[in-house]
Enzyme design. Sequence first.
Site, PDB file in Angstrom:
ATOM      1  N   ASP A  90      39.528  42.997  38.746  1.00 44.38           N
ATOM      2  CA  ASP A  90      38.452  43.063  37.694  1.00 44.38           C
ATOM      3  C   ASP A  90      37.634  44.340  37.678  1.00 44.38           C
ATOM      4  OD1 ASP A  90      37.437  42.380  40.238  1.00 44.38           O
ATOM      5  OD2 ASP A  90      35.649  41.606  39.487  1.00 44.38           O
ATOM      6  N   GLU A 155      35.513  40.523  42.305  1.00 53.22           N
ATOM      7  CA  GLU A 155      34.692  41.651  43.361  1.00 53.22           C
ATOM      8  C   GLU A 155      33.645  42.195  42.654  1.00 53.22           C
ATOM      9  OE1 GLU A 155      33.830  45.150  45.414  1.00 53.22           O
ATOM     10  OE2 GLU A 155      34.190  45.113  43.296  1.00 53.22           O
TER      11      GLU A 155
END
Length: 421
Positions: A90, A155
């Site tokens: 991400d 994350e």
Amino acid sequence: MPQVTKEELHKKVLDHKDELVSLCQDLIRIKNQSPLDPQEPAVDFVRGYLASHGIDSQRLVAYAGEDYPVVYARIGSDEGFRIVLNGHVDVVPVGNLSGWDFDPFGAEVFDGKIHGRGASDMKCGLAVLLFSMALLNESGANLKGDIRLHVATDEEIAGTGTKWFCDHGYADGADAVMVGEPTGHDTIEIGQKGILHLTLTVHGTSGHGSTGNYKGDNAITKLARVILHIDELISVPGHYLPSQAHAVANSRTIAERTIDNPLVGNAIDHCSANVGIIEGGGKINQVPDLASCKVDVRLPYGCKHEDVVAVVDRIIEESGVSGVEASYEWIAEGNYTDDTCLLVTSLKDNIESVWGEECLPAYQWASSDAAHYRALGCPTIQFGPANNAGIHGYNEDVDVEDVVHAAEIYMLTLCDMLGIE
């Protein structure tokens, strides 16, 4: 049948470097900003890439639920050295598009750089991990151990994917963990600071705003007087072992190279404190009777909790403000990996061989997912390609040379640890 050699695998990386760059571009073109976009297209791509190179993988639902799954894959044998490769797919949002000089999801290559959101943090680093596993698997190399891949998708927001892997046994017994987060080639991050979330709450007395200078007790202005003293927290030191002295010195050097402030080295071995959130008041014409702030305190290794509490007590006393409460959420402690372990020495040697420059194993002034692995006793480093200027900002990019060299370094280090000569 002759066994593939370390030299042959190194050559394979260079022979397939165009494929590596294309993999970086493919990942950057996936629009998966956390928390704005779905992560499933990125998960599907990662699993598809692994499958195309003969590697089975699993999509697993972790702490963040169906919207933020994790990907797990493994190659190698049950006996021998055990390695975890960790990364996240991400990216943070691009923000205002007018701030970009190019399409943040275009993944264009020009001026020797790959351009786009996630180029440094950390789609190119993740590409290096995937590419390294793919080449090793297809080479038929005799791996004296295994490689486990951990890919998180949250994350940049919750950051629970890696914790889930660690809590559910996927890192058990790991002899080495390599996190592909951005560092650049002049350092290996071998330690991080801990985290404390400090909340200061101030009570006052409500009243009408028109007479607020004469009646009532303004909680916001009282809080402001406390905040004026918050920098005293940076006096709280860490407590290091003699064996850590070299790494601490390296860390101060890296900090001073990175941030143009003569005192920035203190951010390594002392606490830092940032007032990140202030809340208080309900109406402009009412004296507020409650105000609070949240302070992000980063804790150096060996920092004593009682030292932090004592300074907070002193800050409150020196402010002269009554009705102040302090609450503490100790999230993580400072943590590190010994710079003499095989993981660090091999990686350092290979970095210096490929780049022809000195590399300094050092501690980070921030915190990261590496702490979860270190809490299990796993030697853990962070190393990945990066141009730090654009990370989480506009015009993010990374040098093609840095990406290719990172792949060489990962391959050489994996060979060292898995007995490929």
